[in-house]
Write an enzyme that holds these catalytic residues in place. Sequence first.
Site, PDB file in Angstrom:
ATOM      1  N   LYS A  34       5.165  -2.272  -3.152  1.00 43.16           N
ATOM      2  CA  LYS A  34       5.525  -0.949  -2.662  1.00 43.16           C
ATOM      3  C   LYS A  34       4.321  -0.297  -1.997  1.00 43.16           C
ATOM      4  CE  LYS A  34       4.596   0.967  -7.239  1.00 43.16           C
ATOM      5  NZ  LYS A  34       5.112   1.759  -8.373  1.00 43.16           N
ATOM      6  N   TYR A 241     -22.012  18.584   6.722  1.00 40.52           N
ATOM      7  CA  TYR A 241     -21.499  19.872   6.284  1.00 40.52           C
ATOM      8  C   TYR A 241     -22.213  20.373   5.031  1.00 40.52           C
ATOM      9  CZ  TYR A 241     -17.579  19.592   9.556  1.00 40.52           C
ATOM     10  OH  TYR A 241     -16.811  19.536  10.689  1.00 40.52           O
TER      11      TYR A 241
END
Length: 342
Positions: A34, A241
């Site tokens: 899956k 950042y």
Amino acid sequence: MNAPHRLRLDSAALVANWRALAALSGTACGAAIKANGYGLGATEVARRLAEAGCRDFFVATWAEAEALAPLGLPVAVLHGVRAEDMARARGGFAWPVLNTDQQVARWRDAGGGRCDVMVDTGMNRLGITPAAVSDGTLDGLEVGTLMSHLASADEDSPLNTRQLAAFAALAGTHPAERMSLANSAAIGIGRAYAFDLTRPGLALYGGVPRAELSDVLRQVVTPEAQILQRRRLQSGDVIGYNALFTAERPTEVAILNLGYADGYWRGFSQRGSAYAGDARLPVLGRVSMDLTAICVDAAPDLAEGDWVAIDYALPQASALSGMSQYELLTGMGARYDRVWTA
């Protein structure tokens, strides 16, 4: 177009992991594929495991099953069958794992056919009740496998033995041909949990859900990223950042085409690393959406356009990033090229 980052996927390791899990199971061993084969690519995973001898495959939805239909493999859909799924479900390329009394009735009313059934033995997620297994609810259905799912197989929890006992008590009370309880972690607990079929997922792809499996599983996935720019920080310079990193001395830096939009999460900021050969190249500053900086003092010859391997052994990467091994696998996005090696 060639992407500036890729997943190096080891076919031999994938197959070796499945064979090791099958040997530990001592019975039939399937494969949960899956979420696009846990991020690797379900079609390529399924093809390789089928060639190795796997005969039971599990997906979550009918769209996932339909994508595998050209392979002609035996596929069960774990989320069962909604009213909206019936047109696809009657197509014959897969069968449902029925999870509710309503799904059982819906499948029977549509004419039935091959199905599996999930029973809830204590996880309280999906599944019919144990009482419904033997009270006639399944009468008239062609049930291939009766299955359940452990809530805490990755821990030494008393719930494991309670669920085992509840599931074992159903033997002989239902029309199913087989019984299946164990996922990857439960295979590591022991053969008492194997019954007739095991359903590994995470461990196939190099994840280690229990320590008992750590010595038998191989890493399958290695992300690789291309250097977009090389630069030099001077003492006192910051990078990225919020200026998390300040250079204490002149530092050689490479900027990678890789970030949290690719599943290389912010938790790797100041903690992750890459490799060029044996040279470890630590992450500097904050991982951003599309870019990550690494120190390349240990690899002076690396240049723009060169590739580095990302340190991504799943148990260790999980501990560093704060993300589960499942999230690390399934979070690797569509922007990667996926390159299988023999």
